[in-house]
Design an enzyme around this catalytic site. Structure first.
Site: not given
Ligand code: G3P
Length: 231
Positions: A139, A91
């Site tokens: 992302e 992430h």
């Protein structure tokens, strides 16, 4: 296919007992809408949350260590024993080098954990696709936590990622996230080839998380209906 992954991060609204309550709301919406809703919770909340809900519960982090002397690490076997069915890897707030990502994926797979590997760009998504994760989530870091979605600000990032990932393996599902807040953000993402979304603040910080999640799912259903005619 249409998957909503809600990343609880370390938001106050999604920590400890509040993580359990939010996960129950996600479970209710999953049942009511018959959609796949996954929650990714802090590793310390895995046992508590997974004991209370039947939807998949992912860990937010894994360390590719083995049983032994590794103080402070998140052992893959321990994640499973505490109820995790999958794990977020790389992430934006928990980056890893490509070699570490490879180790994480191998260890996760070895204990039966599904893997969602995040990537900031289409090129890094392509490199990660070669490691055969279960999902790739693109992302753009600068849009994370904001009010402008990846779908509206960077639609080309989504389509490029889908194209490059599918050049490596057309079966690898691509998710996207960052700033996703409403059904239109989701509809655009699905229209560009995503199989689902990765969302955090749009649900965890919403005044009414159930309403917010239902709205995101509305975008998914809209796009699916357009494609298949299904309800
Ligand atoms: O993991 C999801 C995430 O990084 C996106 O966060 O708050 O922009 O939905 P948010």
């Amino acid at each position: 296919m249409g998957i909503v992954v809600i990343n609880f991060k370390t938001y106050a609204e999604a920590t400890g007992q509040r993580a359990v309550e939010l996960a129950k709301i996600c479970e209710k919406v999953a049942k009511d809408t018959k959609m796949d809703v996954i929650v990714a919770v802090q590793n310390v909340d895995l046992f508590h949350v997974s004991s209370e809900v039947s939807i998949p519960v992912y860990a937010e982090h894994i360390d590719p260590v083995k049983y032994g002397a590794h103080t402070g690490k998140d052992l893959p076997e321990a994640l499973v024993e505490n109820g995790a069915t999958g794990v977020l890897i790389n992430h934006s707030e928990d980056r890893a080098e490509l070699a570490e990502i490879e180790d994480d994926i191998k260890r996760a797979k070895g204990v039966g954990l599904q893997t969602i590997v995040c990537a900031p760009t289409a090129a890094s998504s392509e490199a990660i696709a070669a490691l055969s994760p279960d999902f790739i989530a693109v992302e753009p870091p600068e849009l994370i936590g904001g009010d402008v979605s990846v779908s509206k600000a960077k639609p080309e990032l989504i389509s490029d990622t889908v194209k490059l990932v599918h050049r490596i393996d057309e079966k690898t599902p691509v998710l996207c996230g960052a700033g996703v807040k409403d059904h239109e953000d989701v509809r655009i993402a699905m229209n560009l080839g995503c199989k689902g979304i990765l969302v955090a603040s749009g649900v965890t910080k919403a005044k009414d998380p159930e309403k917010a999640l239902l709205d995101l799912i509305k975008g998914m259903k809209k796009e699916r209906k357009k494609r298949t005619g299904a309800a």
